[in-house]
Design a protein around this motif. Structure first.
Motif, PDB file in Angstrom:
ATOM      1  N   GLY A 126       0.411   5.574  -3.727  1.00 17.99           N
ATOM      2  CA  GLY A 126       0.292   3.984  -4.289  1.00 17.99           C
ATOM      3  C   GLY A 126       1.495   3.331  -3.812  1.00 17.99           C
ATOM      4  O   GLY A 126       1.703   2.331  -4.359  1.00 17.99           O
ATOM      5  N   LEU A 127       2.243   3.579  -2.527  1.00 18.99           N
ATOM      6  CA  LEU A 127       3.311   2.995  -2.253  1.00 18.99           C
ATOM      7  C   LEU A 127       3.122   1.338  -2.046  1.00 18.99           C
ATOM      8  O   LEU A 127       3.807   0.598  -2.699  1.00 18.99           O
ATOM      9  CB  LEU A 127       3.855   3.498  -0.958  1.00 18.99           C
ATOM     10  CG  LEU A 127       4.864   4.699  -1.038  1.00 18.99           C
ATOM     11  CD1 LEU A 127       5.143   5.420   0.164  1.00 18.99           C
ATOM     12  CD2 LEU A 127       6.078   4.693  -1.926  1.00 18.99           C
ATOM     13  N   GLU A 128       1.726   1.166  -1.217  1.00 18.91           N
ATOM     14  CA  GLU A 128       1.858  -0.205  -0.747  1.00 18.91           C
ATOM     15  C   GLU A 128       1.231  -1.075  -2.004  1.00 18.91           C
ATOM     16  O   GLU A 128       1.924  -2.070  -2.412  1.00 18.91           O
ATOM     17  CB  GLU A 128       0.761  -0.340   0.319  1.00 18.91           C
ATOM     18  CG  GLU A 128       0.475  -1.746   0.801  1.00 18.91           C
ATOM     19  CD  GLU A 128      -0.504  -1.805   1.946  1.00 18.91           C
ATOM     20  OE1 GLU A 128      -0.678  -2.938   2.331  1.00 18.91           O
ATOM     21  OE2 GLU A 128      -1.170  -1.028   2.133  1.00 18.91           O
ATOM     22  N   GLY A 129       0.420  -0.510  -2.861  1.00 16.36           N
ATOM     23  CA  GLY A 129      -0.135  -1.175  -3.931  1.00 16.36           C
ATOM     24  C   GLY A 129       1.224  -1.426  -4.766  1.00 16.36           C
ATOM     25  O   GLY A 129       1.079  -2.640  -5.520  1.00 16.36           O
ATOM     26  N   THR A 130       2.075  -0.559  -5.005  1.00 14.36           N
ATOM     27  CA  THR A 130       3.226  -0.769  -5.862  1.00 14.36           C
ATOM     28  C   THR A 130       4.150  -1.766  -5.541  1.00 14.36           C
ATOM     29  O   THR A 130       4.519  -2.831  -6.308  1.00 14.36           O
ATOM     30  CB  THR A 130       4.154   0.617  -6.198  1.00 14.36           C
ATOM     31  OG1 THR A 130       3.460   1.510  -6.483  1.00 14.36           O
ATOM     32  CG2 THR A 130       5.332   0.385  -6.964  1.00 14.36           C
ATOM     33  N   ALA A 131       4.392  -2.068  -4.116  1.00 18.18           N
ATOM     34  CA  ALA A 131       5.290  -2.838  -3.533  1.00 18.18           C
ATOM     35  C   ALA A 131       4.386  -4.315  -3.643  1.00 18.18           C
ATOM     36  O   ALA A 131       5.170  -5.430  -3.895  1.00 18.18           O
ATOM     37  CB  ALA A 131       5.512  -2.817  -2.091  1.00 18.18           C
ATOM     38  N   LEU A 168      -3.751   1.299 -14.634  1.00 16.58           N
ATOM     39  CA  LEU A 168      -4.252   1.451 -13.372  1.00 16.58           C
ATOM     40  C   LEU A 168      -4.017   3.016 -12.981  1.00 16.58           C
ATOM     41  O   LEU A 168      -3.380   3.641 -13.447  1.00 16.58           O
ATOM     42  CB  LEU A 168      -3.335   0.680 -12.234  1.00 16.58           C
ATOM     43  CG  LEU A 168      -3.288  -0.788 -12.401  1.00 16.58           C
ATOM     44  CD1 LEU A 168      -2.338  -1.350 -11.315  1.00 16.58           C
ATOM     45  CD2 LEU A 168      -4.553  -1.518 -12.303  1.00 16.58           C
ATOM     46  N   ASP A 169      -5.175   3.447 -12.095  1.00 10.88           N
ATOM     47  CA  ASP A 169      -4.747   4.733 -11.851  1.00 10.88           C
ATOM     48  C   ASP A 169      -4.077   5.050 -10.210  1.00 10.88           C
ATOM     49  O   ASP A 169      -4.635   4.276  -9.290  1.00 10.88           O
ATOM     50  CB  ASP A 169      -6.360   5.330 -11.268  1.00 10.88           C
ATOM     51  CG  ASP A 169      -6.288   6.844 -10.786  1.00 10.88           C
ATOM     52  OD1 ASP A 169      -5.350   7.314 -10.676  1.00 10.88           O
ATOM     53  OD2 ASP A 169      -7.390   7.215 -10.649  1.00 10.88           O
ATOM     54  N   PRO A 170      -2.758   5.593 -10.483  1.00  9.57           N
ATOM     55  CA  PRO A 170      -2.111   5.471  -9.274  1.00  9.57           C
ATOM     56  C   PRO A 170      -2.797   6.088  -7.838  1.00  9.57           C
ATOM     57  O   PRO A 170      -2.487   5.807  -6.753  1.00  9.57           O
ATOM     58  CB  PRO A 170      -0.871   6.197  -9.396  1.00  9.57           C
ATOM     59  CG  PRO A 170      -1.357   7.004 -10.851  1.00  9.57           C
ATOM     60  CD  PRO A 170      -2.219   6.200 -11.455  1.00  9.57           C
ATOM     61  N   LEU A 171      -3.797   7.194  -8.246  1.00 10.49           N
ATOM     62  CA  LEU A 171      -4.454   7.754  -7.163  1.00 10.49           C
ATOM     63  C   LEU A 171      -5.500   6.997  -6.392  1.00 10.49           C
ATOM     64  O   LEU A 171      -5.724   7.318  -5.342  1.00 10.49           O
ATOM     65  CB  LEU A 171      -5.020   9.101  -7.817  1.00 10.49           C
ATOM     66  CG  LEU A 171      -3.829  10.093  -8.332  1.00 10.49           C
ATOM     67  CD1 LEU A 171      -4.586  11.564  -8.396  1.00 10.49           C
ATOM     68  CD2 LEU A 171      -2.873  10.566  -7.183  1.00 10.49           C
ATOM     69  N   ALA A 172      -5.681   5.952  -6.920  1.00 10.73           N
ATOM     70  CA  ALA A 172      -6.871   4.708  -6.712  1.00 10.73           C
ATOM     71  C   ALA A 172      -6.104   3.555  -5.909  1.00 10.73           C
ATOM     72  O   ALA A 172      -6.688   2.667  -5.843  1.00 10.73           O
ATOM     73  CB  ALA A 172      -7.951   4.751  -7.440  1.00 10.73           C
ATOM     74  N   LEU A 173      -4.823   3.452  -5.824  1.00 10.54           N
ATOM     75  CA  LEU A 173      -3.959   2.298  -5.441  1.00 10.54           C
ATOM     76  C   LEU A 173      -3.713   2.594  -4.137  1.00 10.54           C
ATOM     77  O   LEU A 173      -3.212   3.555  -3.754  1.00 10.54           O
ATOM     78  CB  LEU A 173      -2.774   2.452  -6.642  1.00 10.54           C
ATOM     79  CG  LEU A 173      -1.954   1.069  -6.206  1.00 10.54           C
ATOM     80  CD1 LEU A 173      -2.551  -0.244  -6.778  1.00 10.54           C
ATOM     81  CD2 LEU A 173      -0.592   1.252  -7.313  1.00 10.54           C
ATOM     82  N   ILE A 174      -3.784   1.334  -3.380  1.00  6.13           N
ATOM     83  CA  ILE A 174      -3.741   1.448  -1.902  1.00  6.13           C
ATOM     84  C   ILE A 174      -2.496   1.991  -1.583  1.00  6.13           C
ATOM     85  O   ILE A 174      -1.123   1.504  -2.046  1.00  6.13           O
ATOM     86  CB  ILE A 174      -3.834   0.025  -1.471  1.00  6.13           C
ATOM     87  CG1 ILE A 174      -3.784  -0.213   0.231  1.00  6.13           C
ATOM     88  CG2 ILE A 174      -2.876  -1.174  -2.018  1.00  6.13           C
ATOM     89  CD1 ILE A 174      -4.124  -1.356   0.511  1.00  6.13           C
TER      90      ILE A 174
END
Length: 330
Positions: free
Chosen positions: A164-169, A260-266
């Motif tokens: 989820g690194l990019e989605g988090t950013a 959100l599901d962190p495993l399905a986050l870009i």
């Protein structure tokens, strides 16, 4: 009606993969399920090419465009070398927006040693935000080529960095004011800084120097979709363990807030690796020497119908995401 994000694999099979123009014997790897780049033979060298748009972010869009495309090339074991870019700007954009995007592209390419060799720039009616579409080219020795469909049953699945690194950013940048009021500025600033970790070029080249069967960077749909794409490409199943999948605390906090599901986050910045189990320890050690966090999160299975996650001792199917969790927020 098609949902936002990547077109579902069954639709790609029906409308895309059966309409690919002329056949060319020099093409070693072409479009297919779970395959993010093409490999074209040039004597003892292989040209690797990949293309991707950046549509879900405005801040840092040039940075993302270079690194997301470089990542796809690196997963084939190739070093990114040349970049082409199309910049589509909304109506009434000012020159400052174009200058900022070009500065981001230039600085990111310079850092990777990549030359920007062409592209296209225009103002496009109907857009509400800029879109940047990049094409990255790289090269690798023929014997060092790795393909994303090369995973084998019994291979260890390694994940570098965190899910989820990019989605988090992106979320921390786009929804920063709201998040700071809930989580505090320090957490949000750390989350924004994850943009600095989205390159997997060093991860991929380091792992490939030890020996891997396949690599894939989990972009839209996150680690979950990335696993399915690798399994699709190789005709395999997988078993992963929820407790072994590394996720940063900042990602967990943001995902809890937005449900959100962190495993399905870009998850650009993370890298999925399929490697012989006997080499997994050596790969982890080589990555650790470069300061790259990595974990063995599961294994590939011979039965393509078995795609499961183990959580709290219970095994359940790990369903493919319909779209990336990012679209629920931005």
């Amino acid at each position: 009606m098609l949902p936002p994000g990547k077109i579902p694999p069954e639709k790609l099979g029906k409308f895309v993969f059966n309409r690919l123009g002329a056949r060319d014997d020099g093409v070693l790897v072409s479009s297919g399920p779970g395959i993010d780049a093409a490999a074209i033979e040039f004597g003892d060298r292989v040209l690797v090419a990949s293309t991707d748009p950046i549509t879900g972010a405005e801040k840092g869009i040039g940075f993302y465009a270079v690194h997301v495309n470089a990542n796809d090339v690196a997963t084939f074991g190739a070093r990114p070398r040349w970049f082409l870019v199309s910049i589509l700007l909304p109506e009434n954009s000012d020159e400052g927006l174009l200058e900022r995007i070009m500065e981001e592209l230039h600085g990111s390419a310079l850092k990777l040693g990549v030359a920007i060799v062409g592209g296209h720039t225009e103002v496009t009616p109907g857009l509400d935000r800029p879109i940047v579409v990049g094409t990255m080219l790289g090269e690798v020795e023929r014997e060092k080529l790795v393909t994303s469909n090369g995973a084998r049953a019994g291979d260890a699945i390694i994940l570098t960095k965190w899910a989820g690194l990019e989605g988090t950013a992106i979320i921390a940048s786009e929804r920063g004011e709201e998040l700071e009021g809930v989580l505090g500025r320090e957490i949000v600033e750390r989350a924004r800084s994850f943009i600095e970790m989205i390159s997997v070029v060093e991860d991929a080249l380091t792992a490939n120097s030890v020996g891997v069967h396949a690599m894939h960077d989990p972009t839209e749909g996150g680690v979950t979709n990335g696993l399915h794409e690798m399994a699709d490409a190789a005709g395999l199943g997988f078993r992963v363990y929820r407790g072994r999948i590394p996720i940063r605390g900042e990602t967990l906090e943001i995902c809890r807030f937005y449900n959100l599901d962190p495993l399905a986050l870009i998850s650009s910045g993370a890298l999925l690796i399929a490697a012989p189990r006997e080499k997994a320890g050596e790969i982890l050690a080589a990555l650790a020497k470069k300061g790259i966090n990595a974990s063995v999160i599961g294994e590939f299975l011979d039965d393509a119908g078995t795609r499961v996650i183990v959580e709290n001792g219970t095994e359940r199917p790990l369903e493919r995401p319909e779209s990336d969790e990012l679209w629920k927020v931005v």
